[in-house]
Structure formats: C-alpha cells, structure tokens
Design a protein around this motif. Structure first.
Motif, PDB file in Angstrom:
ATOM      1  N   THR A 158       0.803  -1.221   0.000  1.00 24.45           N
ATOM      2  CA  THR A 158       0.000   0.000   0.000  1.00 24.45           C
ATOM      3  C   THR A 158       0.842   1.280   0.000  1.00 24.45           C
ATOM      4  OG1 THR A 158      -0.151  -0.068   2.420  1.00 24.45           O
ATOM      5  CG2 THR A 158      -1.923  -1.147   1.170  1.00 24.45           C
ATOM      6  N   ARG A 159       1.969   1.280   0.752  1.00 23.12           N
ATOM      7  CA  ARG A 159       2.818   2.472   0.862  1.00 23.12           C
ATOM      8  C   ARG A 159       4.257   2.090   0.529  1.00 23.12           C
ATOM      9  NH1 ARG A 159       1.543   6.911   3.910  1.00 23.12           N
ATOM     10  NH2 ARG A 159       3.627   6.940   4.845  1.00 23.12           N
ATOM     11  N   ARG A 177       2.687   3.081  -8.620  1.00 21.64           N
ATOM     12  CA  ARG A 177       1.403   3.769  -8.702  1.00 21.64           C
ATOM     13  C   ARG A 177       0.407   2.968  -9.537  1.00 21.64           C
ATOM     14  NH1 ARG A 177       4.996   8.132  -9.743  1.00 21.64           N
ATOM     15  NH2 ARG A 177       5.342   9.380  -7.869  1.00 21.64           N
ATOM     16  N   LEU A 181      -0.196   1.639  -5.278  1.00 27.48           N
ATOM     17  CA  LEU A 181       0.498   2.040  -4.063  1.00 27.48           C
ATOM     18  C   LEU A 181       0.667   3.553  -3.998  1.00 27.48           C
ATOM     19  CD1 LEU A 181       1.512  -1.031  -4.627  1.00 27.48           C
ATOM     20  CD2 LEU A 181       3.307  -0.443  -2.996  1.00 27.48           C
ATOM     21  N   ASP A 182       0.768   4.049  -2.799  1.00 30.70           N
ATOM     22  CA  ASP A 182       1.117   5.440  -2.552  1.00 30.70           C
ATOM     23  C   ASP A 182       2.634   5.522  -2.391  1.00 30.70           C
ATOM     24  OD1 ASP A 182       1.179   8.103  -1.832  1.00 30.70           O
ATOM     25  OD2 ASP A 182       0.674   7.706   0.269  1.00 30.70           O
ATOM     26  N   VAL A 184       5.511   7.316  -1.031  1.00 30.84           N
ATOM     27  CA  VAL A 184       5.626   8.351  -0.006  1.00 30.84           C
ATOM     28  C   VAL A 184       6.894   9.186  -0.158  1.00 30.84           C
ATOM     29  CG1 VAL A 184       4.224   7.044   1.608  1.00 30.84           C
ATOM     30  CG2 VAL A 184       6.698   6.753   1.639  1.00 30.84           C
ATOM     31  N   THR A 205       5.504  13.826  -5.293  1.00 27.55           N
ATOM     32  CA  THR A 205       6.198  12.884  -4.430  1.00 27.55           C
ATOM     33  C   THR A 205       7.404  13.564  -3.790  1.00 27.55           C
ATOM     34  OG1 THR A 205       5.534  11.031  -5.829  1.00 27.55           O
ATOM     35  CG2 THR A 205       7.372  10.665  -4.312  1.00 27.55           C
ATOM     36  N   CYS A 239       6.279   2.452   5.832  1.00 25.91           N
ATOM     37  CA  CYS A 239       5.928   1.871   4.533  1.00 25.91           C
ATOM     38  C   CYS A 239       5.905   0.356   4.648  1.00 25.91           C
ATOM     39  CB  CYS A 239       6.918   2.302   3.450  1.00 25.91           C
ATOM     40  SG  CYS A 239       8.610   1.731   3.751  1.00 25.91           S
TER      41      CYS A 239
END
Length: 410
Positions: A158-159, A177, A181-182, A184, A205, A239
């Motif tokens: 996810t991160r 992406r 996912l993000d 970070v 970003t 993350c």
C-alpha cells in the motif's frame, strides 16, 4: 548423466537486446551457425517487463512498449536465421571457447569459433548495498518489482519508498502507482545541486536528498525505512514496500570464470573498440560492458560486434598487447578501456565516460607518462548517471609501447 557435445560457429550468451542484436546481424551477415542462449524462459531481457513506451524510437515509428520491443527483437533474430534457445543456463567453461550448459532437455558442452558475451547488468539488491536490519517481505529491486506487477500479477502493498533518483527510479515509482500504491518518497544520497531536469521529481512525491538508508524494520512484513540525513538527523518512513533502484553492476560472473580481465571502473570486461576482451575469440557487448544504457544502445552494440566477429572468423589475428585506458577521480569509468592495434579507428571518434559528481564545464586532459595528448572542454555539464563523450582523434599520438593512458579533469 550423459553430456551432449556439439559445435557452432558463433555462440551468443544472453538473449536481451544486445544478444538478440548480435545474433540477428551475425546470422544475416553469413557467420554460419549462430546460436543464442538465454537462461530465462523467454528472451528479450529487461524490456520484457517494462510496460512503458519509447522503446525502439524511430525504428518502431516513435517507440513501442518494452514487451512489444522484445517480441520484435526476438522475431528479427529468428528471421535472420539465428537459433534461439531459452531456459538454457551456461554453468561454466570447459575450454577457451567451450561452455557447459544445463537445460530441462539435459546437459550439453558447446564449442564455438567465437563467443559473444551479452549477459547484461543487474541492480544491486539490498544485501549487496549492506543495508542492515531484518529481512521482511516487501523489499524489491526495480526488475523484481516490474516482474511481480506485470508478469506475475502479484499484490505488492500500500505504501512504498523508492531508493534512488535516476530514470529507472521514476519507472519504479510509475510501476508502484500503477499497482495502486502510494509512493511516499524518493530517497537519494545526492545533494540537490547534482540533480538534473531529468531526475527532478515531476509530481508531488517528496524527494529526500542527502539521505542514506541505515536499516529496514519489520519482521512478518516491512514496516519502515530508517534514514540518516546529512546533518545527523534520523527519521523512519512508514511503509510496507521499498524498491532499491539503480546502482547497476555488470552481470560479469561468467566472464570472470572464463579468466576475462575486468575493468576496475566499469566492473565489466576490459575491451577495445572491436568489442574484443582479453581472451582470444571472446567478445562482449551491451550493458555487460558498462551498465547501464538504454535497450537501443545495447542493441546497436550487438549489431556492431558482427563485423569484428566476422573478421576473427576469417583468421584475423587477435591482438597480443593492448594499452589500458584509465580515468582519475571524479571520473568513474571510460569505455572502451583498451586501445588495440591500428589505434582503433572503428571508435567512430568517441569514448564514453561517466562521472561520480557534477562537473559544470569540465576540461578533459588525456596524458601518457606525463605527456599531454589531448585537451577537450565540454560545452555542457557532466552529471552522475549520464554518459558524455570524449573525441578519439588523439589516438595517433599514443605511444603503443608506452604506459597506461589516463584521462583527468581540470
């Protein structure tokens, strides 16, 4: 188990852009039986799992995706008459031009009149970068990430944090992406002054400069990336995924096992403008020589090796003594790094170099035993991660019996 023994005229080891380019050109040029060996189940190299466009440029009408480029390269090699075998791993050398292989079909020993090494380059993983901490799931290189997302359709996380700030780092961020996912942060140990328009972030970003990874946290799953900043501060980015990008190293294990001399700068085989290594009959092309350039450049080097291989097959003498070419810091490497007979007029006028730090307007000075052979001022800055060129018109002034030729920056 019985080992089948057979012979070919040219054996190309590696079925990426360079190997396929070499195989296609050699077969089309009448080199005889040309065979390409690829250890993966499908040929095409890194482009197979790069789903962005731009591969092939004008030759493909403005560029295609990586998988499409790989398929076209495979088709071109087979259409030219080269034999392509996948799922075949070369395990070692049984003689100067003889290799042992293993495949689901059994063991073989193949002898060739010439061998072309095209084994490419790889990103150094977390272990090779000596990053301490636990070893949880969720840690990738760009290649591993792209294969997981595009080839195996795996769920990633996810991160994410991306380590590096090169074009391949941006490709990794795009893949993350795409997988939902993000991203970070992108993390680089370079200062802001070393960044170029090509590597500056084009989205929101965060880009953390002058920061290094000190540890990974988490056990059943990655939970964070610990950083140390240049001013001594420490932080941990939360993350569940981290991607280590760039930091390429030529995949030189087979070359090393074959007693091919490696250049200390590129960490690939030492070679001259005819792609000849230090071992008679063994050539090398592509990102094995200097990771990492584009697929188009690797393929072009593959095609270019055909002429010197054909000359070798026609009993062209292999040079016994060649001069080394080396660089002084902050230059990182130079390629080619051997000067062969005839002053290598096939260089087409250029050496390729890279630097470890930004050089605003460098003056390159070529010397041999204190004697200045050439000076060249670059009009544009030289920056880390991008190649720049040095003219080769000074070769006629080299003493063939002298010491190593050195290139420095003033």
């Amino acid at each position: 188990m019985t080992r089948l023994e057979r012979t070919v005229d040219v054996l190309v080891i590696g079925g990426g852009p360079a190997g396929l380019g070499a195989g296609a050109e050699l077969a089309a040029s009448g080199a005889g039986r040309v065979e390409i060996l690829e250890r993966e189940q499908a040929a095409g190299g890194i482009p197979r799992h790069c789903f962005h466009g731009g591969f092939g440029g004008r030759a493909t009408g403005g560029g295609v995706t990586g998988p499409a480029y790989a398929r076209r390269s495979v088709a071109a090699a087979e259409r030219a008459g080269a034999t392509l075998r996948t799922g075949v791993t070369v395990t070692g050398w049984a003689g100067p031009l003889t290799v042992d292989t293993t495949a689901p079909t059994g063991l073989e020993r193949i002898t060739a009149r010439a061998v072309v090494l095209a084994t490419g380059a790889r990103e150094r993983p977390r272990s090779a970068r000596l990053v301490p901490g636990s070893r949880p799931p969720g840690v990738y290189t760009t290649g591993e990430l792209q294969q997981a997302v595009h080839l195996h359709r795996q769920r990633i996380g996810t991160r994410a944090v991306v380590i590096g700030n090169e074009p391949v780092s941006r490709a990794a961020a795009d893949t993350l992406r795409l997988a939902g996912l993000d991203v970070v942060a992108l993390v680089t140990d370079q200062p802001p002054a070393r960044l170029t328009a090509l590597t500056r972030p084009l989205d929101r970003t965060p880009l953390l400069t002058r920061a290094s990874v000190t540890a990974l946290t988490g056990r059943e799953r990655l939970t964070g990336v610990a950083l140390r900043h240049h001013d001594g501060r420490t932080t941990t980015l939360r993350c569940d995924t981290v991607v280590f990008t760039g930091d390429w190293i030529p995949d030189h294990e087979l070359a090393r096992r074959g007693a091919v001399t490696l250049d200390p700068g590129t960490r690939g085989p030492a070679y001259d403008a005819s792609y000849r290594t230090t071992e008679t009959g063994v050539f090398a092309v592509g990102n094995l020589l200097h990771g990492v350039e584009s697929a188009g450049i690797a393929a072009a080097e593959g095609r270019a090796v055909a002429a010197p291989v054909l000359r070798h097959l026609a009993a062209d003498a292999w040079p016994a003594d060649r001069l080394s070419v080396a660089v002084d810091s902050p230059l990182q490497w130079i390629a080619p790094n051997l000067i062969g007979p005839g002053r290598d007029t096939r260089l087409r006028g250029r050496f390729t170099l890279r630097t470890t730090r930004r050089l605003p307007s460098p003056l390159l000075v070529v010397r041999q035993e204190g004697r200045v052979l050439h000076r060249q001022r670059l009009l544009l800055p030289a920056v880390p991660g991008r190649p720049f060129q040095l003219r080769a018109d000074w070769l006629e002034r080299v003493d063939p019996h002298g010491a190593t030729v050195r290139i420095a920056v003033r």
